[in-house]
Scaffold this motif. Sequence first.
Motif, PDB file in Angstrom:
ATOM      1  N   LYS A  29       0.813  -1.217   0.000  1.00 13.73           N
ATOM      2  CA  LYS A  29       0.000   0.000   0.000  1.00 13.73           C
ATOM      3  C   LYS A  29       0.849   1.271   0.000  1.00 13.73           C
ATOM      4  CE  LYS A  29      -2.032  -2.125   3.403  1.00 13.73           C
ATOM      5  NZ  LYS A  29      -1.779  -3.513   2.971  1.00 13.73           N
ATOM      6  N   ALA A  30       0.181   2.351  -0.385  1.00  8.19           N
ATOM      7  CA  ALA A  30       0.780   3.689  -0.341  1.00  8.19           C
ATOM      8  C   ALA A  30      -0.114   4.572   0.521  1.00  8.19           C
ATOM      9  CB  ALA A  30       0.918   4.272  -1.748  1.00  8.19           C
ATOM     10  N   ALA A  31       0.485   5.613   1.082  1.00  5.02           N
ATOM     11  CA  ALA A  31      -0.261   6.585   1.879  1.00  5.02           C
ATOM     12  C   ALA A  31      -0.054   7.969   1.277  1.00  5.02           C
ATOM     13  CB  ALA A  31       0.216   6.568   3.334  1.00  5.02           C
ATOM     14  N   TYR A  32      -1.120   8.766   1.287  1.00  7.18           N
ATOM     15  CA  TYR A  32      -1.085  10.077   0.638  1.00  7.18           C
ATOM     16  C   TYR A  32      -1.651  11.150   1.562  1.00  7.18           C
ATOM     17  CZ  TYR A  32      -0.757   7.128  -3.547  1.00  7.18           C
ATOM     18  OH  TYR A  32      -0.382   6.180  -4.471  1.00  7.18           O
ATOM     19  N   ARG A  33      -1.135  12.372   1.399  1.00  8.76           N
ATOM     20  CA  ARG A  33      -1.710  13.552   2.023  1.00  8.76           C
ATOM     21  C   ARG A  33      -2.216  14.462   0.908  1.00  8.76           C
ATOM     22  NH1 ARG A  33      -1.915  13.013   5.960  1.00  8.76           N
ATOM     23  NH2 ARG A  33      -0.328  13.749   7.400  1.00  8.76           N
ATOM     24  N   THR A  34      -3.490  14.812   0.974  1.00  6.97           N
ATOM     25  CA  THR A  34      -4.057  15.697  -0.028  1.00  6.97           C
ATOM     26  C   THR A  34      -3.888  17.147   0.403  1.00  6.97           C
ATOM     27  OG1 THR A  34      -6.249  15.558   0.977  1.00  6.97           O
ATOM     28  CG2 THR A  34      -5.735  13.969  -0.754  1.00  6.97           C
ATOM     29  N   ALA A  35      -4.105  18.048  -0.547  1.00  7.71           N
ATOM     30  CA  ALA A  35      -3.875  19.470  -0.283  1.00  7.71           C
ATOM     31  C   ALA A  35      -4.774  20.003   0.810  1.00  7.71           C
ATOM     32  CB  ALA A  35      -4.075  20.267  -1.573  1.00  7.71           C
ATOM     33  N   ASP A  36      -5.939  19.370   1.012  1.00  5.67           N
ATOM     34  CA  ASP A  36      -6.853  19.832   2.055  1.00  5.67           C
ATOM     35  C   ASP A  36      -6.619  19.137   3.391  1.00  5.67           C
ATOM     36  OD1 ASP A  36      -7.766  17.315   1.473  1.00  5.67           O
ATOM     37  OD2 ASP A  36      -9.820  17.910   0.976  1.00  5.67           O
ATOM     38  N   GLY A  37      -5.529  18.369   3.501  1.00  2.62           N
ATOM     39  CA  GLY A  37      -5.161  17.761   4.773  1.00  2.62           C
ATOM     40  C   GLY A  37      -5.714  16.371   5.007  1.00  2.62           C
ATOM     41  N   GLU A  38      -6.375  15.779   4.027  1.00  5.33           N
ATOM     42  CA  GLU A  38      -6.915  14.427   4.203  1.00  5.33           C
ATOM     43  C   GLU A  38      -5.808  13.379   4.047  1.00  5.33           C
ATOM     44  OE1 GLU A  38     -10.088  13.479   5.036  1.00  5.33           O
ATOM     45  OE2 GLU A  38     -10.383  15.623   5.403  1.00  5.33           O
ATOM     46  N   HIS A  39      -6.013  12.226   4.678  1.00  3.59           N
ATOM     47  CA  HIS A  39      -5.095  11.099   4.610  1.00  3.59           C
ATOM     48  C   HIS A  39      -5.779  10.001   3.802  1.00  3.59           C
ATOM     49  CE1 HIS A  39      -1.522   8.996   6.251  1.00  3.59           C
ATOM     50  NE2 HIS A  39      -2.285   7.909   6.231  1.00  3.59           N
ATOM     51  N   HIS A  40      -5.082   9.465   2.798  1.00  2.00           N
ATOM     52  CA  HIS A  40      -5.670   8.439   1.934  1.00  2.00           C
ATOM     53  C   HIS A  40      -4.735   7.240   1.841  1.00  2.00           C
ATOM     54  CE1 HIS A  40      -9.172  10.603   0.183  1.00  2.00           C
ATOM     55  NE2 HIS A  40      -8.450  11.659   0.493  1.00  2.00           N
ATOM     56  N   ILE A  41      -5.332   6.060   1.749  1.00  3.22           N
ATOM     57  CA  ILE A  41      -4.608   4.803   1.592  1.00  3.22           C
ATOM     58  C   ILE A  41      -5.038   4.160   0.281  1.00  3.22           C
ATOM     59  CG2 ILE A  41      -4.039   2.580   2.645  1.00  3.22           C
ATOM     60  CD1 ILE A  41      -3.336   5.031   4.340  1.00  3.22           C
ATOM     61  N   GLY A  42      -4.084   3.662  -0.470  1.00  2.00           N
ATOM     62  CA  GLY A  42      -4.390   2.955  -1.714  1.00  2.00           C
ATOM     63  C   GLY A  42      -3.331   1.919  -1.996  1.00  2.00           C
ATOM     64  N   LEU A  43      -3.612   1.015  -2.935  1.00  2.00           N
ATOM     65  CA  LEU A  43      -2.623   0.030  -3.338  1.00  2.00           C
ATOM     66  C   LEU A  43      -1.498   0.707  -4.118  1.00  2.00           C
ATOM     67  CD1 LEU A  43      -4.936  -2.900  -4.446  1.00  2.00           C
ATOM     68  CD2 LEU A  43      -3.337  -2.924  -2.525  1.00  2.00           C
ATOM     69  N   ARG A  44      -0.295   0.272  -3.859  1.00  2.00           N
ATOM     70  CA  ARG A  44       0.846   0.837  -4.570  1.00  2.00           C
ATOM     71  C   ARG A  44       0.705   0.582  -6.062  1.00  2.00           C
ATOM     72  NH1 ARG A  44       6.869  -1.089  -3.046  1.00  2.00           N
ATOM     73  NH2 ARG A  44       6.153  -2.992  -4.116  1.00  2.00           N
ATOM     74  N   GLY A  45       0.960   1.604  -6.841  1.00  2.00           N
ATOM     75  CA  GLY A  45       0.859   1.466  -8.287  1.00  2.00           C
ATOM     76  C   GLY A  45      -0.454   1.919  -8.862  1.00  2.00           C
ATOM     77  N   THR A  46      -1.467   2.110  -8.013  1.00  2.00           N
ATOM     78  CA  THR A  46      -2.736   2.634  -8.501  1.00  2.00           C
ATOM     79  C   THR A  46      -2.682   4.163  -8.510  1.00  2.00           C
ATOM     80  OG1 THR A  46      -3.705   2.580  -6.281  1.00  2.00           O
ATOM     81  CG2 THR A  46      -3.994   0.628  -7.671  1.00  2.00           C
ATOM     82  N   GLU A  47      -3.658   4.766  -9.161  1.00  2.00           N
ATOM     83  CA  GLU A  47      -3.656   6.217  -9.325  1.00  2.00           C
ATOM     84  C   GLU A  47      -3.787   6.914  -7.972  1.00  2.00           C
ATOM     85  OE1 GLU A  47      -5.963   9.688 -11.909  1.00  2.00           O
ATOM     86  OE2 GLU A  47      -6.561   7.581 -12.073  1.00  2.00           O
ATOM     87  N   ALA A  48      -2.942   7.904  -7.752  1.00  2.00           N
ATOM     88  CA  ALA A  48      -2.983   8.667  -6.503  1.00  2.00           C
ATOM     89  C   ALA A  48      -4.150   9.634  -6.515  1.00  2.00           C
ATOM     90  CB  ALA A  48      -1.680   9.438  -6.333  1.00  2.00           C
ATOM     91  N   PRO A  49      -4.667  10.029  -5.344  1.00  2.00           N
ATOM     92  CA  PRO A  49      -5.739  11.025  -5.288  1.00  2.00           C
ATOM     93  C   PRO A  49      -5.268  12.348  -5.901  1.00  2.00           C
ATOM     94  CG  PRO A  49      -5.443   9.953  -3.158  1.00  2.00           C
ATOM     95  CD  PRO A  49      -4.289   9.545  -4.010  1.00  2.00           C
ATOM     96  N   PRO A  50      -6.166  13.133  -6.456  1.00  2.00           N
ATOM     97  CA  PRO A  50      -5.785  14.430  -7.016  1.00  2.00           C
ATOM     98  C   PRO A  50      -5.166  15.340  -5.952  1.00  2.00           C
ATOM     99  CG  PRO A  50      -8.022  13.827  -7.669  1.00  2.00           C
ATOM    100  CD  PRO A  50      -7.603  12.845  -6.620  1.00  2.00           C
ATOM    101  N   ASP A  51      -4.225  16.147  -6.380  1.00  2.00           N
ATOM    102  CA  ASP A  51      -3.579  17.128  -5.492  1.00  2.00           C
ATOM    103  C   ASP A  51      -3.059  16.486  -4.210  1.00  2.00           C
ATOM    104  OD1 ASP A  51      -4.144  19.302  -7.224  1.00  2.00           O
ATOM    105  OD2 ASP A  51      -6.181  19.401  -6.427  1.00  2.00           O
TER     106      ASP A  51
END
Length: 384
Positions: free
Chosen positions: A324-346
């Motif tokens: 998995k990958a972890a992301y921080r969006t510009a509005d401060g949200e935390h997102h989890i997704g499978l590595r290699g899949t499309e990341a959330p916008p911004d």
Amino acid sequence: MTDLPFDIVSPEAIREGRATDAYFERTESTLRAADKNPHVAAEVTADQFPDGEFELLAGIKDAAALLSGHDLDVDAIPPGRLFDGGPVLRIEGPYLEFARLETSLLGLLSHASGIATAALEARRAAPDSSVLSFGARHVHPSIAAVVERSALLGGVDGFSHVAAGDVIGREASGTMPHALIICFGNGHQEDAWQAFDESVPEDVPRIALCDTFSDEKDEVIRAAEALGDRLDGVRIDTTGSRRGDFRHIIREVRWELDARGREDVDIFLSGGLGPQQLRELRDIADGFGVGSYISNAEPVDFALDIVAIDNEPVSKRGKLSGIKAAYRTADGEHHIGLRGTEAPPDSEALLEPLIRNGSVIDSFDYSLETAIERAARDASLVDF
């Protein structure tokens, strides 16, 4: 008996994997006997999905020290980032390279992150006040540097433990305990304050402890008279059993100082304080010493789980399979997704390469200074 040893597990035992749970040694023996050593991906997580309850990551420097030198690739969220679900650290490599290191790895991350999170809570509760970590006396001295480093990472302005300062390269803070006043005797508080003023270096703030034998207001007035313009501040550390309406006491102290033209004298508070008390008192106090709330913080409940074998997703029940990958969006949200899949916008990926082929990546910045900046920035972004 002068050579009686302390009950301390040595750094050598930690690095060698001896600081482990017995079942990992038995697992290692079993796999070697069965000639099995699969290539796995394992992830350290506290929660599987984001739930809005952010925690502050610390302990990555020590994790790097533990895992380096092993035939592994490791990715990690840099220290000082806030996380909410999903992996904070991922290990890829032969399982037997790190099996016996799991116990220590989780301890390094869990304890430090819990302390750092509590320190950030205190920092955010009194953003314009001086906040110092005073809690090293509540923990085993062998981990005092972990406490103070993690507290600094969370944003406190300083700490009290001298040896911890030697380890992390920062100078400890502090002035006088009740023991000093008591050694001079009841009725001789002025002698104690003046002796302190005459003996400590000029760069040490003249902050008089004013609640040992008599009323706080009385001792504050006497300290102001005894030290005159050399008095920088007073500290009130009245025990909870004698405190009464603490806010009213501090307002009285401030009134009496101001009435004597001593608006320049700061008021510092300590003794059993946490974020709630800091919020209630921050408008009438200049600074706080926070002890057990930080040092005795509950560790973050991290777990390490295998999520892939030979790049094929796998997990035990109740855990999410796949890398998995972890992301921080510009509005401060935390997102989890499978590595290699499309990341959330911004968004930005939070996990960064930490170790490749057993060597720590030079560009990975786990310095305390940078971690402190990250924590402050992330706290504002996610409205911690």
